[in-house]
Design an enzyme around this catalytic site. Structure first.
Site, PDB file in Angstrom:
ATOM      1  CE  LYS A   1     -10.762 -22.186 -17.041  1.00  0.00           C
ATOM      2  NZ  LYS A   1     -10.722 -21.712 -15.873  1.00  0.00           N
TER       3      LYS A   1
ATOM      4  CG  ASP B   1      -9.286 -18.846 -17.307  1.00  0.00           C
ATOM      5  OD1 ASP B   1     -10.318 -19.485 -17.774  1.00  0.00           O
ATOM      6  OD2 ASP B   1      -8.507 -19.110 -16.244  1.00  0.00           O
TER       7      ASP B   1
ATOM      8  CD  GLU C   1     -13.284 -18.393 -12.253  1.00  0.00           C
ATOM      9  OE1 GLU C   1     -13.801 -17.913 -11.100  1.00  0.00           O
ATOM     10  OE2 GLU C   1     -12.244 -18.562 -12.246  1.00  0.00           O
TER      11      GLU C   1
ATOM     12  CD  GLU D   1      -9.740 -24.258  -9.228  1.00  0.00           C
ATOM     13  OE1 GLU D   1     -10.087 -23.674 -10.667  1.00  0.00           O
ATOM     14  OE2 GLU D   1      -8.728 -23.822  -8.649  1.00  0.00           O
TER      15      GLU D   1
ATOM     16  CG  ASP E   1      -8.524 -16.067 -13.882  1.00  0.00           C
ATOM     17  OD1 ASP E   1      -8.028 -17.375 -13.692  1.00  0.00           O
ATOM     18  OD2 ASP E   1      -9.551 -15.814 -13.630  1.00  0.00           O
ATOM     19  CB  SER E   2      -3.776 -19.268 -12.662  1.00  0.00           C
ATOM     20  OG  SER E   2      -3.448 -19.884 -13.830  1.00  0.00           O
TER      21      SER E   2
HETATM   22  O1  KIV Z   1      -6.620 -19.934 -14.094  1.00  0.00           O
HETATM   23  C1  KIV Z   1      -6.495 -21.096 -14.334  1.00  0.00           C
HETATM   24  O2  KIV Z   1      -5.356 -21.776 -14.249  1.00  0.00           O
HETATM   25  C2  KIV Z   1      -7.391 -22.117 -14.311  1.00  0.00           C
HETATM   26  C3  KIV Z   1      -7.261 -23.748 -13.991  1.00  0.00           C
HETATM   27  C4  KIV Z   1      -6.621 -23.997 -12.464  1.00  0.00           C
HETATM   28  C5  KIV Z   1      -8.398 -24.525 -14.153  1.00  0.00           C
HETATM   29  O3  KIV Z   1      -8.621 -21.672 -14.292  1.00  0.00           O
HETATM   30 NA    NA Z   2      -8.845 -19.478 -14.178  1.00  0.00          NA
END
Ligand code: KIV
Ligand code: NA
Length: 264
Positions: free
Chosen positions: A112, A84, A114, A181, A45-46
């Site tokens: 994934k 994510d 959080e 992280e 989600d980056s």
């Molecule tokens: O969103 C993302 O790119 C991430 C990574 C930095 C682990 O969660």
């Molecule tokens: Na992320």
């Protein structure tokens, strides 16, 4: 390279082989990374920050994630695809099931999430329903407003011990991978040793079982700043394919991260 699965990553941890992973958001980059032999690609989600130019990941929604997962899937042959779950898409177990299904049907092989202990039931429920889970502890960016900024987490003894306990609980709940992280290198090592599942670090020191970088950071093209824990692999190679190959070999032989990329 043969098709990478959760079993491949588990075996790599047992054999002490480093796992190299990176983010991607489209088919073209995903194909280059796949062909270079990256073990897993994360549709992070980056993308809110590096593709959309947002200040943080909170504006990203499940449709953005599903769309970019479909794009990446078309470029991938062997790499494990992790997507994510975006902000508030797993606030309840039921929401998590519905939204994780969208990502799996878009092409992910793992999702994934959080967070710590509060996710135990959600993780157990997802795994029971056939959805592999990667957990994520430390600087979890969806909680940036609770942390009061993008800050290294787990610096004091009590917080560090709490994070180890949460990591063990998430593993017990069925998580098959854990991203760590921005935590002190010693804590990254302690958590990696305490778990049987592989850990993937970003700013978590050399001793996690694998590493991940946001692709824009690894190529030095992020629109924000270059984080301390990242390295520009493109500048050393002048070619995207060679840059990713260098990243993989530096992770494999333990040269990345270096001392300058680590939080003490
Ligand atoms: O969103 C993302 O790119 C991430 C990574 C930095 C682990 O969660
Ligand atoms: Na992320």
């Amino acid at each position: 390279m043969a098709k990478v699965t959760t079993a491949t990553l588990q075996k790599m941890k047992l054999q002490g082989e480093k796992i190299s992973t990176i983010t991607a958001y489209d088919a073209s980059f995903a194909k280059i990374f796949d062909q270079a032999g990256i073990h897993a690609i994360l549709i992070g989600d980056s993308l809110g920050m590096v593709l959309q130019g947002q200040d943080d990941t909170l504006p990203v929604d499940i449709d953005h994630m599903a769309y970019h997962t479909q794009c990446v899937k078309r470029g991938v042959e062997n790499t494990l695809i992790i997507s994510d779950m975006p902000f508030m898409s797993y606030a309840t177990k039921e929401q998590a099931f519905t939204n994780a299904a969208k990502l799996m049907q878009a092409g992910a092989s793992m999702v994934k999430l959080e967070g710590g202990l509060w996710l135990e039931d959600t993780i157990r429920g997802l795994v029971e329903r056939g959805i592999p889970v990667c957990a994520h502890l430390g600087l979890t960016p969806q909680s940036v407003n609770v942390f009061g900024g993008f800050k290294v987490q787990g610096r004091d003894q009590a917080k560090a011990e709490e994070m180890i306990a949460h990591a063990k609980a998430l593993e017990a709940a069925g998580a098959q991978l854990l991203v760590l992280e921005c935590i002190p290198a010693g804590l990254g090592k302690a958590i990696s040793q305490a778990l049987t599942i592989p850990t993937i670090g970003i700013g978590a020191g050399k001793d996690t079982d694998g590493q991940i970088l946001v692709m824009h950071d690894a190529l030095g093209i992020s629109c924000s700043y270059m984080p301390k824990f990242s390295r520009n692999f493109l500048i050393d190679t002048g070619d995207i394919q060679k840059a990713i190959e260098l990243y993989i070999s530096e992770v494999t032989n333990g040269n990345f991260p270096g001392d300058e990329h680590i939080f003490k």
